[in-house]
Design an enzyme around this catalytic site. Structure first.
Site, PDB file in Angstrom:
ATOM      1  N   PRO A 182      38.466  47.546  36.393  1.00 45.93           N
ATOM      2  CA  PRO A 182      37.733  46.151  36.030  1.00 45.93           C
ATOM      3  C   PRO A 182      36.139  46.212  35.503  1.00 45.93           C
ATOM      4  CG  PRO A 182      37.960  46.437  38.341  1.00 45.93           C
ATOM      5  CD  PRO A 182      38.688  47.538  37.632  1.00 45.93           C
TER       6      PRO A 182
ATOM      7  N   TYR B  88      25.538  44.080  37.742  1.00 41.81           N
ATOM      8  CA  TYR B  88      26.210  45.410  37.921  1.00 41.81           C
ATOM      9  C   TYR B  88      25.404  46.422  38.480  1.00 41.81           C
ATOM     10  CZ  TYR B  88      29.874  43.662  34.812  1.00 41.81           C
ATOM     11  OH  TYR B  88      30.814  42.908  34.062  1.00 41.81           O
TER      12      TYR B  88
ATOM     13  N   LYS C  21      37.694  43.708  31.135  1.00 45.74           N
ATOM     14  CA  LYS C  21      38.301  43.882  29.734  1.00 45.74           C
ATOM     15  C   LYS C  21      39.992  43.480  29.909  1.00 45.74           C
ATOM     16  CE  LYS C  21      35.327  44.784  26.907  1.00 45.74           C
ATOM     17  NZ  LYS C  21      34.624  43.380  26.641  1.00 45.74           N
TER      18      LYS C  21
ATOM     19  N   HIS D 107      27.583  32.761  29.435  1.00 44.21           N
ATOM     20  CA  HIS D 107      26.526  33.758  29.591  1.00 44.21           C
ATOM     21  C   HIS D 107      25.912  34.530  28.405  1.00 44.21           C
ATOM     22  CE1 HIS D 107      27.315  34.206  34.341  1.00 44.21           C
ATOM     23  NE2 HIS D 107      27.334  32.864  33.933  1.00 44.21           N
TER      24      HIS D 107
ATOM     25  N   TYR E 183      30.737  44.690  25.172  1.00 47.75           N
ATOM     26  CA  TYR E 183      30.916  43.865  26.358  1.00 47.75           C
ATOM     27  C   TYR E 183      31.261  42.397  25.894  1.00 47.75           C
ATOM     28  CZ  TYR E 183      30.301  41.907  31.019  1.00 47.75           C
ATOM     29  OH  TYR E 183      30.586  41.165  32.196  1.00 47.75           O
TER      30      TYR E 183
HETATM   31  P1  RFL Z   1      49.824  39.632  35.043  1.00 46.49           P
HETATM   32  O1  RFL Z   1      48.747  38.645  35.270  1.00 46.49           O
HETATM   33  O2  RFL Z   1      50.077  40.921  35.954  1.00 46.49           O
HETATM   34  O3  RFL Z   1      51.255  38.873  34.875  1.00 46.49           O
HETATM   35  C1  RFL Z   1      52.612  39.383  34.676  1.00 46.49           C
HETATM   36  C2  RFL Z   1      53.225  38.323  35.136  1.00 46.49           C
HETATM   37  O4  RFL Z   1      54.912  39.013  35.214  1.00 46.49           O
HETATM   38  C3  RFL Z   1      55.353  38.764  36.409  1.00 46.49           C
HETATM   39  N1  RFL Z   1      56.611  39.797  36.749  1.00 46.49           N
HETATM   40  C4  RFL Z   1      57.739  39.371  36.280  1.00 46.49           C
HETATM   41  N2  RFL Z   1      58.420  38.299  35.639  1.00 46.49           N
HETATM   42  C5  RFL Z   1      59.887  38.300  35.502  1.00 46.49           C
HETATM   43  N3  RFL Z   1      60.571  39.309  35.895  1.00 46.49           N
HETATM   44  C6  RFL Z   1      60.022  40.733  36.299  1.00 46.49           C
HETATM   45  N4  RFL Z   1      60.844  41.985  36.658  1.00 46.49           N
HETATM   46  C7  RFL Z   1      58.500  40.432  36.626  1.00 46.49           C
HETATM   47  N5  RFL Z   1      57.680  41.650  37.089  1.00 46.49           N
HETATM   48  C8  RFL Z   1      56.407  40.902  37.213  1.00 46.49           C
HETATM   49  C9  RFL Z   1      54.345  38.663  37.445  1.00 46.49           C
HETATM   50  O5  RFL Z   1      54.880  37.925  38.488  1.00 46.49           O
HETATM   51  C10 RFL Z   1      53.160  37.997  36.960  1.00 46.49           C
HETATM   52  O6  RFL Z   1      53.324  36.679  36.976  1.00 46.49           O
HETATM   53  O7  RFL Z   1      49.812  40.588  33.739  1.00 46.49           O
HETATM   54  P2  RFL Z   1      49.256  39.912  32.292  1.00 46.49           P
HETATM   55  O8  RFL Z   1      49.809  38.288  31.816  1.00 46.49           O
HETATM   56  O9  RFL Z   1      49.272  40.963  31.184  1.00 46.49           O
HETATM   57  O10 RFL Z   1      47.590  39.448  32.576  1.00 46.49           O
HETATM   58  C11 RFL Z   1      46.721  40.581  32.644  1.00 46.49           C
HETATM   59  C12 RFL Z   1      45.741  40.242  33.599  1.00 46.49           C
HETATM   60  O11 RFL Z   1      46.245  39.543  34.719  1.00 46.49           O
HETATM   61  C13 RFL Z   1      44.901  41.470  34.220  1.00 46.49           C
HETATM   62  O12 RFL Z   1      44.598  42.459  33.005  1.00 46.49           O
HETATM   63  C14 RFL Z   1      43.633  41.095  35.196  1.00 46.49           C
HETATM   64  O13 RFL Z   1      43.845  40.255  35.827  1.00 46.49           O
HETATM   65  C15 RFL Z   1      43.312  42.512  35.565  1.00 46.49           C
HETATM   66  N6  RFL Z   1      42.370  42.169  36.674  1.00 46.49           N
HETATM   67  C16 RFL Z   1      41.179  42.114  36.544  1.00 46.49           C
HETATM   68  N7  RFL Z   1      40.678  42.126  34.991  1.00 46.49           N
HETATM   69  C17 RFL Z   1      39.289  41.719  34.663  1.00 46.49           C
HETATM   70  O14 RFL Z   1      39.308  41.694  33.507  1.00 46.49           O
HETATM   71  N8  RFL Z   1      38.542  41.400  35.765  1.00 46.49           N
HETATM   72  C18 RFL Z   1      38.833  41.275  37.019  1.00 46.49           C
HETATM   73  O15 RFL Z   1      37.946  41.368  37.862  1.00 46.49           O
HETATM   74  C19 RFL Z   1      40.219  41.895  37.436  1.00 46.49           C
HETATM   75  N9  RFL Z   1      40.758  41.719  38.816  1.00 46.49           N
HETATM   76  C20 RFL Z   1      42.764  42.457  38.031  1.00 46.49           C
HETATM   77  C21 RFL Z   1      41.745  42.056  38.922  1.00 46.49           C
HETATM   78  C22 RFL Z   1      44.013  42.795  38.205  1.00 46.49           C
HETATM   79  C23 RFL Z   1      44.631  42.849  39.602  1.00 46.49           C
HETATM   80  N10 RFL Z   1      45.954  43.222  39.814  1.00 46.49           N
HETATM   81  C24 RFL Z   1      46.888  43.220  38.900  1.00 46.49           C
HETATM   82  C25 RFL Z   1      46.391  43.981  41.009  1.00 46.49           C
HETATM   83  C26 RFL Z   1      42.300  42.095  40.297  1.00 46.49           C
HETATM   84  C27 RFL Z   1      43.488  42.356  40.571  1.00 46.49           C
HETATM   85  C28 RFL Z   1      44.121  42.374  42.191  1.00 46.49           C
HETATM   86  C1  PHB Z   2      35.029  38.835  38.063  1.00 49.23           C
HETATM   87  O1  PHB Z   2      34.195  37.930  38.119  1.00 49.23           O
HETATM   88  O2  PHB Z   2      35.871  38.808  38.813  1.00 49.23           O
HETATM   89  C2  PHB Z   2      34.487  40.109  37.411  1.00 49.23           C
HETATM   90  C3  PHB Z   2      33.313  39.760  36.526  1.00 49.23           C
HETATM   91  C4  PHB Z   2      33.045  41.094  35.680  1.00 49.23           C
HETATM   92  C5  PHB Z   2      33.866  42.182  35.909  1.00 49.23           C
HETATM   93  C6  PHB Z   2      34.841  42.320  36.744  1.00 49.23           C
HETATM   94  C7  PHB Z   2      35.217  41.182  37.464  1.00 49.23           C
HETATM   95  O3  PHB Z   2      33.388  43.530  35.098  1.00 49.23           O
END
Ligand code: RFL
Ligand code: PHB
Length: 415
Positions: free
Chosen positions: A295, A203, A299, A74, A387
């Site tokens: 989110p 957005y 980032k 993109h 971004y």
């Molecule tokens: P993760 O992905 O949370 O992975 C951590 C892993 O550790 C495991 N764990 C354990 N394992 C062993 N022993 C324990 N005691 C443990 N406790 C936990 C968990 O099961 C998991 O597998 O962290 P990591 O790797 O740092 O990655 C970070 C990203 O996943 C996170 O920043 C993003 O997904 C945040 N996030 C989003 N970010 C975006 O940029 N755009 C989004 O749209 C977006 N949507 C989201 C999200 C995070 C969400 N969470 C955490 C609730 C939507 C959700 C629902």
């Molecule tokens: C997503 O596609 O999940 C998404 C994209 C952009 C954002 C947050 C989430 O800023």
């Protein structure tokens, strides 16, 4: 059972899996311990936008083939204000940079597959993970699996276990300082197998609240709407959600929007959080274990990747060259980048959401700032360069002004 590895990695999210793959490419052993099942980890729907630096790290890890085949580059995105759309031309504003749309779910699958193909130690359903002797030179991790107790001896521990994990909780409270902001709303997200309403993300700041049109592929859409805290999913049947998206995203997007049944629907709260320092003795925190961003601006996953990029580089320097400077400065270098991404995510959230306590003055300020961005190439450039992602190495080597640095980091014990 007693085992040994060079780096014990807690958590098989993108941070832990990418770290172990980067270490493997550099000839360093690691073992990943994950609390949940493989099926659970592979089915979590989260982020979708990758910075170029993240793509570069996935290439370095040797797992970017499918990403390059299926990912969608993109070069711009849109901001809408009450239906009026403006395009931020990231590519032109940043001298040719872009982002890649490719789901976190797919990255996780690619990384798990790479581990399983090479027979790497990646243990799912490891329970009661506990970290020991972080201050000494021989840290170890204990856990239970298959009704047996295990002990994993290691040189270093990487705490990649997310916000609720055991790693950050193992750092004494006297050493750890946290900074937090909870936002008075959440995002209701929907995934549907319908073509996106636009080829780029939108957005939208609307009187009813924020909305985002995103995607995972040319046939799979991801949409979000801002909802009040405590909202019940039961009150959001698909028809209500599609109607609200059509209203908030504006007529053009609404006309192109294809509706379909949701294949996933959930509400996520919004939070800004940073824990300092990101290292305690032989434990190094990375990703959501150390920080959370709202989110807006996508980032979270990218910060997890940049943390492990810095940590992998530091561990390689230790094992290959016997140099510990990068390990010792890891926390300060990672935090320098983390805080800039925290600032951007907080600012972009403030610019695009409706806050319940926002008065007319606040709304006029928001509108004036958005109009300024629409009219000023300089303001657009600031938005675009954040971004697409700030550089991994910002030139900040961890020097802090007196009085504002992180709490003292205990010295690294000798190897
Ligand atoms: P993760 O992905 O949370 O992975 C951590 C892993 O550790 C495991 N764990 C354990 N394992 C062993 N022993 C324990 N005691 C443990 N406790 C936990 C968990 O099961 C998991 O597998 O962290 P990591 O790797 O740092 O990655 C970070 C990203 O996943 C996170 O920043 C993003 O997904 C945040 N996030 C989003 N970010 C975006 O940029 N755009 C989004 O749209 C977006 N949507 C989201 C999200 C995070 C969400 N969470 C955490 C609730 C939507 C959700 C629902
Ligand atoms: C997503 O596609 O999940 C998404 C994209 C952009 C954002 C947050 C989430 O800023």
């Amino acid at each position: 059972m007693r085992q040994r590895t060079q780096v014990a990695i807690i958590g098989a999210g993108p941070a832990g899996l990418l770290l172990s793959q980067l270490l493997h490419v550099a000839g360093i052993d690691s073992m990943v311990l994950e609390r949940r099942s493989q099926g659970h980890v592979e089915s979590r729907i989260r982020a979708g936008v990758l910075e170029q630096g993240t793509v570069g790290l996935l290439e370095q890890a040797g797992i970017a083939a499918r990403l390059h085949r299926e990912g969608l580059p993109h070069q711009g995105f849109r901001i809408a204000l009450n239906g009026e759309h403006f395009r931020i031309d990231m590519h032109r504003l940043t001298g040719g940079k872009s982002v890649m749309v490719y789901g976190q779910t797919e990255i996780t699958r690619d990384l798990i597959q790479a581990h399983q193909v090479r027979g790497a130690p990646l243990l799912f359903e490891a329970e009661q993970v506990a970290l020991h002797d972080l201050d000494g030179s021989r840290p170890f991790v204990t856990y239970r699996r298959d009704d047996a107790s295990h002990r994993l001896d290691c040189d270093y521990i990487a705490g990649c276990d997310g916000y609720h994990g055991a790693s950050r909780a193992s750092i004494p409270p006297s050493v750890l300082r946290s900074f937090e902001r909870i936002y008075p709303f959440g995002w209701l997200g929907i995934l549907a197998d319908v073509p996106p309403c636009d080829h780029e993300l939108i957005y939208s700041n609307h009187a009813n609240g924020f909305a985002l049109a995103s995607m995972r592929s040319p046939t799979r859409s991801r949409y979000y709407v801002q909802v009040p805290l405590g909202e019940d999913l039961k009150d959001w049947p698909d028809t209500r959600l599609w109607d609200e998206l059509a209203l908030r995203l504006g007529r053009g997007a609404a006309n192109r929007m294809v509706r379909g049944p949701s294949i996933e629907k959930s509400i996520a709260p919004l939070r800004s959080f940073v824990a300092e320092p990101m290292r305690h003795g032989r434990l190094f925190l990375a990703g959501d274990a150390a920080h959370i961003v709202p989110p807006t601006g996508a980032k979270g996953l990218n910060l997890a990747a940049s943390d492990v990029g810095l940590l992998a580089e530091a561990l390689v320097s230790h094992y290959h060259d016997g140099a510990d400077h990068l390990l010792e400065t890891y926390s300060a270098r990672a935090l320098a980048r983390v805080w800039k991404a925290e600032r951007f995510s907080w600012w972009f959230t403030g610019l695009t959401h409706r806050f319940p306590d926002m008065d007319d003055f606040g709304r006029r300020m928001q509108r004036a700032e958005l109009r300024y961005i629409f009219e000023s190439p300089a303001a657009q450039r600031v938005l675009a360069e954040n971004y697409v992602g700030l550089p991994l190495h910002s030139g900040d080597d961890g020097a802090w002004a007196i009085g504002e640095g992180p709490p003292t980091v205990p010295p690294m014990a000798a190897s």
